[in-house]
Design an enzyme around this catalytic site. Structure first.
Site, PDB file in Angstrom:
ATOM      1  N   ASN A  10       0.857  -1.180   0.000  1.00 46.15           N
ATOM      2  CA  ASN A  10       0.000   0.000   0.000  1.00 46.15           C
ATOM      3  C   ASN A  10       0.896   1.235   0.000  1.00 46.15           C
ATOM      4  O   ASN A  10       1.440   1.608   1.029  1.00 46.15           O
ATOM      5  CB  ASN A  10      -0.894  -0.040   1.254  1.00 46.15           C
ATOM      6  CG  ASN A  10      -1.738   1.214   1.403  1.00 46.15           C
ATOM      7  OD1 ASN A  10      -1.888   1.989   0.449  1.00 46.15           O
ATOM      8  ND2 ASN A  10      -2.291   1.421   2.586  1.00 46.15           N
ATOM      9  N   LYS A  12       0.143   4.281  -0.345  1.00 48.16           N
ATOM     10  CA  LYS A  12      -0.466   5.514   0.191  1.00 48.16           C
ATOM     11  C   LYS A  12      -0.184   6.672  -0.782  1.00 48.16           C
ATOM     12  O   LYS A  12      -0.153   6.448  -1.986  1.00 48.16           O
ATOM     13  CB  LYS A  12       0.021   5.775   1.611  1.00 48.16           C
ATOM     14  CG  LYS A  12      -0.126   4.511   2.478  1.00 48.16           C
ATOM     15  CD  LYS A  12       0.075   4.723   3.930  1.00 48.16           C
ATOM     16  CE  LYS A  12      -0.112   3.382   4.654  1.00 48.16           C
ATOM     17  NZ  LYS A  12      -0.028   3.495   6.103  1.00 48.16           N
ATOM     18  N   HIS A  96      -9.558   1.374   4.603  1.00 44.31           N
ATOM     19  CA  HIS A  96      -8.291   1.532   5.328  1.00 44.31           C
ATOM     20  C   HIS A  96      -8.507   2.495   6.491  1.00 44.31           C
ATOM     21  O   HIS A  96      -9.273   3.452   6.381  1.00 44.31           O
ATOM     22  CB  HIS A  96      -7.212   2.065   4.381  1.00 44.31           C
ATOM     23  CG  HIS A  96      -5.848   2.031   4.997  1.00 44.31           C
ATOM     24  ND1 HIS A  96      -5.421   3.006   5.865  1.00 44.31           N
ATOM     25  CD2 HIS A  96      -4.849   1.132   4.909  1.00 44.31           C
ATOM     26  CE1 HIS A  96      -4.196   2.697   6.275  1.00 44.31           C
ATOM     27  NE2 HIS A  96      -3.824   1.573   5.707  1.00 44.31           N
ATOM     28  N   GLU A  98      -6.825   4.838   7.608  1.00 47.77           N
ATOM     29  CA  GLU A  98      -6.574   6.254   7.310  1.00 47.77           C
ATOM     30  C   GLU A  98      -7.777   6.884   6.606  1.00 47.77           C
ATOM     31  O   GLU A  98      -8.101   8.048   6.823  1.00 47.77           O
ATOM     32  CB  GLU A  98      -5.287   6.387   6.467  1.00 47.77           C
ATOM     33  CG  GLU A  98      -4.055   6.173   7.338  1.00 47.77           C
ATOM     34  CD  GLU A  98      -2.826   5.682   6.593  1.00 47.77           C
ATOM     35  OE1 GLU A  98      -2.792   5.726   5.349  1.00 47.77           O
ATOM     36  OE2 GLU A  98      -1.881   5.242   7.290  1.00 47.77           O
ATOM     37  N   GLU A 168      -5.533  -4.943  10.611  1.00 51.11           N
ATOM     38  CA  GLU A 168      -4.498  -3.938  10.807  1.00 51.11           C
ATOM     39  C   GLU A 168      -4.763  -3.181  12.105  1.00 51.11           C
ATOM     40  O   GLU A 168      -5.576  -2.241  12.123  1.00 51.11           O
ATOM     41  CB  GLU A 168      -4.513  -2.930   9.655  1.00 51.11           C
ATOM     42  CG  GLU A 168      -4.244  -3.530   8.301  1.00 51.11           C
ATOM     43  CD  GLU A 168      -3.680  -2.496   7.343  1.00 51.11           C
ATOM     44  OE1 GLU A 168      -2.541  -2.675   6.908  1.00 51.11           O
ATOM     45  OE2 GLU A 168      -4.357  -1.490   7.058  1.00 51.11           O
ATOM     46  N   GLY A 174       2.307   2.309  10.645  1.00 53.55           N
ATOM     47  CA  GLY A 174       3.257   3.404  10.480  1.00 53.55           C
ATOM     48  C   GLY A 174       3.979   3.788  11.759  1.00 53.55           C
ATOM     49  O   GLY A 174       4.608   4.841  11.833  1.00 53.55           O
ATOM     50  N   SER A 213       3.274  -2.128  10.245  1.00 54.55           N
ATOM     51  CA  SER A 213       4.721  -2.173  10.488  1.00 54.55           C
ATOM     52  C   SER A 213       5.374  -3.497  10.094  1.00 54.55           C
ATOM     53  O   SER A 213       6.335  -3.930  10.726  1.00 54.55           O
ATOM     54  CB  SER A 213       5.027  -1.822  11.950  1.00 54.55           C
ATOM     55  OG  SER A 213       4.640  -0.482  12.229  1.00 54.55           O
TER      56      SER A 213
HETATM   57  P1  PGA Z   1       2.711   0.322   7.577  1.00 61.50           P
HETATM   58  O1  PGA Z   1       1.259   0.560   6.949  1.00 61.50           O
HETATM   59  O2  PGA Z   1       3.231  -0.970   7.015  1.00 61.50           O
HETATM   60  O3  PGA Z   1       3.532   1.506   7.146  1.00 61.50           O
HETATM   61  O4  PGA Z   1       2.540   0.243   9.060  1.00 61.50           O
HETATM   62  C1  PGA Z   1       0.379  -0.516   6.797  1.00 61.50           C
HETATM   63  C2  PGA Z   1      -0.910  -0.032   6.192  1.00 61.50           C
HETATM   64  O5  PGA Z   1      -1.307   1.113   6.446  1.00 61.50           O
HETATM   65  O6  PGA Z   1      -1.569  -0.773   5.444  1.00 61.50           O
END
Ligand code: PGA
Length: 255
Positions: A10, A12, A96, A98, A168, A174, A213
């Site tokens: 992903n 982003k 997601h 976010e 998640e 992140g 992560s």
């Molecule tokens: P990350 O993000 O691996 O940077 O923690 C995962 C995600 O948002 O799908």
């Protein structure tokens, strides 16, 4: 029953088209011989066409990161399923955290999007997960139950297994704070059981991914877990070498 793992990067809001092209040329040779694992890059809308063209005939699928549930309409800034299908996009990330937290995306809209994506021939990755407060309050299962049941609410039973579900934990996204293998396995197995409760037997078929992560250092352990069938990778997917290493770990951990 063995499920083919899916490793989805992903991106982003990262990578211009030129950056995406450089990345994919670095990724393709690294995953060319990786059998037994599905690989996807979830790119910004602007890079979708270029990535579809550059990955044609390869092992890498191209996914969008969101879409609107309506086919068309007065929805400034949005993109619909038919628009993605026209580009030959393979799937789409939906719900997601976010999108839910920063853009106010509601469970109801996510549920609609999952159905619309399936009907359009796009493979949805439905994202679910608890906040740190919810985990500390012992509310993780309640939250997951709500998000999985609502997200799959409109999906016809026989198509449930076409939805990949990404667990998640929001506190792991992140942050560099990855879930422990015990936490990831427990939540993934709970999500799988929720699907089984909706339609007996499909729990064995549905893919449950872990996200939050994931990096080349922790991927092998996470991807070897019995109920984790792949990963949704943010930060570590932005580098072709590290994403390829995670995909390799998924192949090795499968079965
Ligand atoms: P990350 O993000 O691996 O940077 O923690 C995962 C995600 O948002 O799908």
């Amino acid at each position: 029953m063995s499920r083919t793992p899916l490793v989805a990067g992903n991106w982003k809001m990262y990578k211009t088209v030129a950056e995406a092209e450089r990345y994919i040329q670095a990724l393709l040779p690294r995953v060319a011989s990786l059998e037994g694992v599905e690989i996807a890059v979830c790119t910004p809308f602007t890079a979708l066409q270029a990535m579809v063209d550059s990955t044609r005939g390869t092992r890498v699928g191209v996914y969008a990161q969101n879409m609107h549930e309506a086919a068309e309409g007065a929805f400034t800034g949005e993109v619909s399923a038919p628009m993605l299908v026209e580009l030959d996009v393979a799937g789409v990330v939906l719900g997601h955290s976010e999108r839910r937290q920063l853009f106010g995306e509601a469970d109801r809209a996510v549920a609609q999007k999952v159905l619309v994506a399936l009907q359009a021939g796009l493979r949805p990755i439905l994202c679910v997960g608890e906040t740190e407060e919810e985990r500390l309050a012992g509310d993780t299962e309640r939250k997951l139950r709500h998000q999985v049941q609502e997200g799959l609410e409109h999906v016809p039973q026989e198509r449930l297994s076409e939805v990949a579900i990404a667990y998640e934990p929001i506190w792991a996204i992140g942050t560099g704070r990855v879930a422990t293998p015990e936490q990831a396995q427990e939540a993934a197995s709970f999500v799988r059981a929720l699907v089984g409760a909706l339609h007996k037997g499909l729990d064995e078929q549905v893919k449950v991914l872990y996200g939050g992560s994931v990096n080349p250092g922790n991927a092998a352990e996470l991807l070897a877990l019995a109920d984790v069938d792949g990963a949704l990778v943010g930060g570590a997917s932005l580098d072709a070498e590290s994403f390829a290493a995670i995909a390799t770990a998924a192949r090795d951990g499968a079965g």
